[in-house]
Write a protein that holds these residues in place. Structure first.
Motif, PDB file in Angstrom:
ATOM      1  N   VAL A 104      -6.064   9.668  -2.559  1.00  0.00           N
ATOM      2  CA  VAL A 104      -6.063   8.366  -3.225  1.00  0.00           C
ATOM      3  C   VAL A 104      -5.119   7.438  -2.483  1.00  0.00           C
ATOM      4  CG1 VAL A 104      -5.620   7.097  -5.351  1.00  0.00           C
ATOM      5  CG2 VAL A 104      -6.461   9.457  -5.458  1.00  0.00           C
ATOM      6  N   CYS A 137      -5.931  -2.594   2.486  1.00  0.00           N
ATOM      7  CA  CYS A 137      -6.409  -3.372   1.355  1.00  0.00           C
ATOM      8  C   CYS A 137      -6.041  -4.823   1.601  1.00  0.00           C
ATOM      9  CB  CYS A 137      -5.843  -2.877   0.027  1.00  0.00           C
ATOM     10  SG  CYS A 137      -4.133  -3.293  -0.305  1.00  0.00           S
ATOM     11  N   GLN A 158      -3.437  -3.773  -9.622  1.00  0.00           N
ATOM     12  CA  GLN A 158      -3.518  -2.641  -8.703  1.00  0.00           C
ATOM     13  C   GLN A 158      -4.961  -2.278  -8.403  1.00  0.00           C
ATOM     14  OE1 GLN A 158      -1.567   0.554 -10.747  1.00  0.00           O
ATOM     15  NE2 GLN A 158       0.496  -0.087 -10.153  1.00  0.00           N
ATOM     16  N   SER A 159      -5.145  -1.681  -7.235  1.00  0.00           N
ATOM     17  CA  SER A 159      -6.437  -1.096  -6.903  1.00  0.00           C
ATOM     18  C   SER A 159      -6.179   0.255  -6.243  1.00  0.00           C
ATOM     19  CB  SER A 159      -7.201  -2.005  -5.941  1.00  0.00           C
ATOM     20  OG  SER A 159      -8.407  -1.400  -5.528  1.00  0.00           O
ATOM     21  N   SER A 160      -7.115   1.175  -6.420  1.00  0.00           N
ATOM     22  CA  SER A 160      -6.999   2.478  -5.771  1.00  0.00           C
ATOM     23  C   SER A 160      -8.315   2.812  -5.082  1.00  0.00           C
ATOM     24  CB  SER A 160      -6.679   3.566  -6.799  1.00  0.00           C
ATOM     25  OG  SER A 160      -5.407   3.361  -7.375  1.00  0.00           O
ATOM     26  N   TYR A 194     -10.558   5.901  -3.504  1.00  0.00           N
ATOM     27  CA  TYR A 194     -10.683   7.353  -3.637  1.00  0.00           C
ATOM     28  C   TYR A 194     -11.529   7.906  -2.498  1.00  0.00           C
ATOM     29  CZ  TYR A 194      -9.203   6.004  -8.305  1.00  0.00           C
ATOM     30  OH  TYR A 194      -8.507   5.460  -9.368  1.00  0.00           O
ATOM     31  N   ASN A 211      -3.351   3.671  -2.785  1.00  0.00           N
ATOM     32  CA  ASN A 211      -3.043   2.651  -3.781  1.00  0.00           C
ATOM     33  C   ASN A 211      -2.678   1.326  -3.143  1.00  0.00           C
ATOM     34  OD1 ASN A 211      -3.243   4.416  -6.150  1.00  0.00           O
ATOM     35  ND2 ASN A 211      -1.460   5.417  -5.256  1.00  0.00           N
ATOM     36  N   CYS A 212      -2.992   0.260  -3.868  1.00  0.00           N
ATOM     37  CA  CYS A 212      -2.726  -1.101  -3.399  1.00  0.00           C
ATOM     38  C   CYS A 212      -2.268  -1.911  -4.602  1.00  0.00           C
ATOM     39  CB  CYS A 212      -4.010  -1.687  -2.820  1.00  0.00           C
ATOM     40  SG  CYS A 212      -3.919  -3.403  -2.300  1.00  0.00           S
ATOM     41  N   SER A 213      -1.122  -2.561  -4.486  1.00  0.00           N
ATOM     42  CA  SER A 213      -0.634  -3.348  -5.611  1.00  0.00           C
ATOM     43  C   SER A 213      -0.155  -4.704  -5.132  1.00  0.00           C
ATOM     44  CB  SER A 213       0.501  -2.616  -6.339  1.00  0.00           C
ATOM     45  OG  SER A 213       1.608  -2.462  -5.472  1.00  0.00           O
ATOM     46  N   GLN A 259       0.826  -1.205   0.000  1.00  0.00           N
ATOM     47  CA  GLN A 259       0.000   0.000   0.000  1.00  0.00           C
ATOM     48  C   GLN A 259       0.856   1.247   0.000  1.00  0.00           C
ATOM     49  OE1 GLN A 259      -3.188  -1.585   3.132  1.00  0.00           O
ATOM     50  NE2 GLN A 259      -3.521   0.571   2.614  1.00  0.00           N
ATOM     51  N   ALA A 267     -13.710   3.117  -5.611  1.00  0.00           N
ATOM     52  CA  ALA A 267     -12.432   2.456  -5.834  1.00  0.00           C
ATOM     53  C   ALA A 267     -12.375   1.940  -7.255  1.00  0.00           C
ATOM     54  CB  ALA A 267     -12.250   1.298  -4.841  1.00  0.00           C
TER      55      ALA A 267
END
Lengths: 110, 113
Positions: free
Chosen positions: A19, A88, A70-72, A74, A21-23, A5, A62
């Protein structure tokens, strides 16, 4: 493998956007988002699924990019109640694991 | 409202003691999880179960053990507590596959002195 994250922390004033982020280094089948307030248990916000389906919170949105793994999340027009740590989580369909990232601490100030 | 319960909420115990942290859920969920979390820090998965008589180790190596004899019950045991075990332990459960939400208990804050 736990998701990664970013950022670690963010400070906002009420009304500002952020924002998170998660990857993942592995293929993502689903991404879960939870929020934990100080001294409380994590609470479910939403799940994003491969193929675009989304289940969850009405006021937080999101995205999920399967190709980039990836996910984000918001946070739009933040409110004081948005303060907390956001995690996440990624689900593994082969063994039902649910692993979480290190969390992003969000502080919203008046 | 989530029906998942952890006891005790707080526990202070001496080094070398055996302890069991209890987790029960009344939702009939087949998947259950234990996470270890230091204050303000990340959630580390230490054990999980996808049904009765199934248990798996998580991402973080732990000296604790778990059992799943009944669907609703997923206790965590430390045979000999040490100060390094001081942490918060969170239990969670959910039903079905990867597209279902997890419900968390309120946690047990363990202090080993």
């Amino acid at each position: 493998q736990q998701p990664v994250q970013s950022p670690q922390a963010v400070i906002l004033r009420e009304g500002e956007d952020a924002v998170i982020n998660c990857s993942s280094s592995k293929a993502l089948y689903s991404v879960h988002w939870y929020r934990q307030k100080h001294g409380e248990a994590p609470v479910f916000l939403m799940i994003l699924l491969k193929g675009g389906e989304q289940k969850g919170h009405e006021k937080i949105s999101a995205s999920f990019n399967e190709k980039k793994q990836q996910s984000s999340l918001y946070l739009t027009a933040s409110q004081l109640s948005y303060s907390g740590t956001y995690f996440c989580g990624t689900g593994d369909p082969d063994d039902y694991k649910l692993s979480f990232g290190a969390g992003t601490t969000v502080t919203v100030r008046a | 409202e989530a029906d998942i319960y952890q006891t005790p909420r707080y526990l202070v115990i001496g080094t070398g003691k055996k302890i069991t942290l209890e987790c029960s859920q009344t939702m009939g969920h087949d998947k259950m999880y234990w996470y270890q979390q230091d204050p303000g820090m990340e959630l580390h998965l230490i054990h999980y179960s996808y049904g009765v008589n199934s248990t798996e180790k998580g991402d973080l190596s732990s000296e604790s053990t778990v059992s799943r004899i009944r669907t609703e019950h997923f206790p965590l045991t430390l045979e000999s507590a040490r100060p390094s075990h001081t942490s918060q332990y969170l239990c969670a459960s959910r039903w079905g596959g990867v597209n279902t939400e997890a419900f968390f208990g309120q946690g047990t804050r363990l202090t080993v002195v």
